[in-house]
Design an enzyme around this catalytic site. Structure first.
Site, PDB file in Angstrom:
ATOM      1  N   GLY A 118      63.006  28.545  66.506  1.00  0.00           N
ATOM      2  CA  GLY A 118      63.196  28.977  67.887  1.00  0.00           C
ATOM      3  C   GLY A 118      61.926  29.546  68.493  1.00  0.00           C
TER       4      GLY A 118
ATOM      5  CB  THR B  70      54.354  15.608  57.300  1.00  0.00           C
ATOM      6  OG1 THR B  70      53.057  15.020  57.215  1.00  0.00           O
ATOM      7  CG2 THR B  70      55.372  14.721  56.590  1.00  0.00           C
TER       8      THR B  70
ATOM      9  CB  CYS C 262      61.675  41.245  66.165  1.00  0.00           C
ATOM     10  SG  CYS C 262      62.470  39.658  66.116  1.00  0.00           S
TER      11      CYS C 262
HETATM   12  C1  LIG Z   1      66.300  34.241  66.342  1.00  0.00           C
HETATM   13  C2  LIG Z   1      65.908  34.077  67.741  1.00  0.00           C
HETATM   14  C3  LIG Z   1      64.690  33.471  68.079  1.00  0.00           C
HETATM   15  C4  LIG Z   1      63.673  33.054  67.026  1.00  0.00           C
HETATM   16  O1  LIG Z   1      64.099  31.933  66.287  1.00  0.00           O
HETATM   17  P1  LIG Z   1      63.361  31.624  64.898  1.00  0.00           P
HETATM   18  O2  LIG Z   1      63.906  30.309  64.482  1.00  0.00           O
HETATM   19  O3  LIG Z   1      63.737  32.725  63.969  1.00  0.00           O
HETATM   20  O4  LIG Z   1      61.901  31.568  65.174  1.00  0.00           O
HETATM   21  C5  LIG Z   1      64.379  33.301  69.403  1.00  0.00           C
HETATM   22  N1  LIG Z   1      65.230  33.692  70.370  1.00  0.00           N
HETATM   23  C6  LIG Z   1      66.411  34.271  70.099  1.00  0.00           C
HETATM   24  C7  LIG Z   1      67.316  34.665  71.203  1.00  0.00           C
HETATM   25  C8  LIG Z   1      66.788  34.483  68.775  1.00  0.00           C
HETATM   26  O5  LIG Z   1      67.946  35.073  68.502  1.00  0.00           O
END
Ligand SMILES: *Cc1c(COP(=O)(O)O)cnc(C)c1O
Length: 395
Positions: A70, A237, A324
């Site tokens: 994400g 990749t 975080c």
């Molecule tokens: C967990 C999360 C992310 C980050 O996703 P990752 O795959 O852990 O990098 C970004 N935005 C929101 C709203 C999330 O809950």
């Protein structure tokens, strides 16, 4: 009893997702870019996964870019729109005050590079209206980025209406749908979305793999340079096993969506009703427009970190909000954004459910949390002052 209620941080993988991944570690280990048979077999599976993902989102396969998660998808969407905007002399970005840090830190960096950023206030319930977005759009706006659902307080935002405003005003619209996809209906066509981020590990897929959806014609810049994978928009990749796990988990989540939403919401509401009876507490987020699996409270006179540690001793694994921000002593930017003073923001508890959560586990949490809150308040000099009328109650 061990009760995992931190599914907004990450989820347990589904059996189907694990099984979908295994062949790519031994049997089908080819590089999809290779011309020989082993490579082409891998490529067939990659294409199939892309179709599955597109189908779940209401997109075309060519609009799906696999990323490392994400965060990467958020970074690429925002940086792409910013770079494209700059070429047209447009350097204004609209977002909200309570986005995930993958969005906030990216726009923050652009702000330092000379972009102008509007952070829309999210009010007490944690949402923004399409009208707020409309009012903030300027001639030089190059991007609106508003999350589909908030990862801490679980509020669900009117993305379809916001998307409609953006389309009418010809401004690209990105949404961080990491908490929404697989949990509530998300259809990029119906919701007027130009770019969308999702992440497999939030819906029982593997960690380290996600998707950036970019509507056909939306210009993308690379974050990762190198080979011509993902139509030249994301080098490296392909993480074939991860992608297979993502596709399997997503199609499973989409197929079971209605049933899961109903069952999980019922457990959520039971938990909310029970914890709401703890004196001097408040439910954060919107009561109605809320993720099925999100419960988020603030308890006055309590320190969130000690609440988590003590709950862990009882076997309840929870969070104070965003993974975080835990480990830092700053209160959550989300709780400050919905107007809580620091003191209240510090006493937060997020319990997030999944399709694997049982009623027995919810009942256990309903026993444990009030006990732990009471114990901590018993130790707290701040609480004593409030009870004795030396300091006022806020909640
Ligand atoms: C967990 C999360 C992310 C980050 O996703 P990752 O795959 O852990 O990098 C970004 N935005 C929101 C709203 C999330 O809950």
């Amino acid at each position: 009893m061990q009760v995992y209620l931190d599914n907004a941080s990450t989820t347990k993988m589904s059996r189907a997702a694990i099984e979908a991944m295994l062949p790519f570690y031994d049997e089908i280990y080819g590089n999809p870019s290779s011309l020989h048979r082993m490579g082409q077999r891998a490529k067939e599976f990659l294409d199939k996964a892309r179709e599955t993902v597109a189908g779940c989102l209401g997109a075309s396969p060519g609009e799906i870019i696999f990323t490392s998660g994400g965060s990467e998808a958020d970074n690429q969407a925002i940086i792409s729109a910013a770079r494209y905007g700059a070429r047209k002399g447009k350097k204004h970005i609209i977002t909200t005050a309570f986005e995930h840090h993958a969005v906030l830190h990216t726009v923050g960096k652009l702000e330092k590079e000379g972009y102008d950023v509007t952070y829309l206030p999210v009010g007490k319930t944690g949402t923004v209206s399409a009208q707020q977005v409309s009012d903030a759009i300027r001639d030089d706006t190059c991007l609106v980025t508003v999350m589909t659902a908030n990862n801490e307080i679980g509020s669900v935002l009117p993305v379809k209406e916001i998307g409609a405003v953006c389309r009418e005003r010809h401004v690209p619209f990105h949404t961080d749908a990491v908490q929404a996809v697989g949990h509530i209906p998300v259809n990029v066509a119906e919701m007027n979305i130009d770019m969308l981020s999702l992440s497999a590990h939030k819906f029982h897929g593997p960690k380290g793999v996600g998707v950036l959806y970019a509507k056909k014609g939306v210009p993308l810049s690379n974050i990762i340079e190198g080979g011509a994978q993902e139509k030249g928009k994301r080098a490296g990749t392909e993480n074939l096993a991860g992608i297979a796990g993502l596709a399997a988990a997503l199609s499973e989540a989409c197929a079971g969506l209605a049933g899961n939403m109903e069952r999980i919401s019922r457990l959520r509401d039971k938990l909310i009703a029970g914890l709401g009876s703890i004196p001097h507490s408040v439910l954060n987020g919107d009561r109605v427009n809320r993720l099925p699996g999100n419960v988020h409270f603030c308890f006055e006179g309590i320190e969130g970190e000690s609440l988590l540690l003590l709950l862990d001793e009882y076997g309840v694994e929870a969070s104070s909000g965003s993974a975080c921000t835990s480990g830092s002593l700053d209160p959550s930017h989300v709780l400050l954004a919905i107007g809580h003073p620091h003191e209240i923001a510090h006493g937060s508890l997020r319990l997030t459910l999944s399709e694997y959560t049982t009623e027995e586990e919810i009942d256990y949490a309903l026993q444990a949390v009030p006990k732990v809150v009471e114990r901590l308040r018993g130790f707290s000099p701040v609480w004593r002052d409030k009870v004795n009328g030396i300091k006022p109650f806020i909640l």
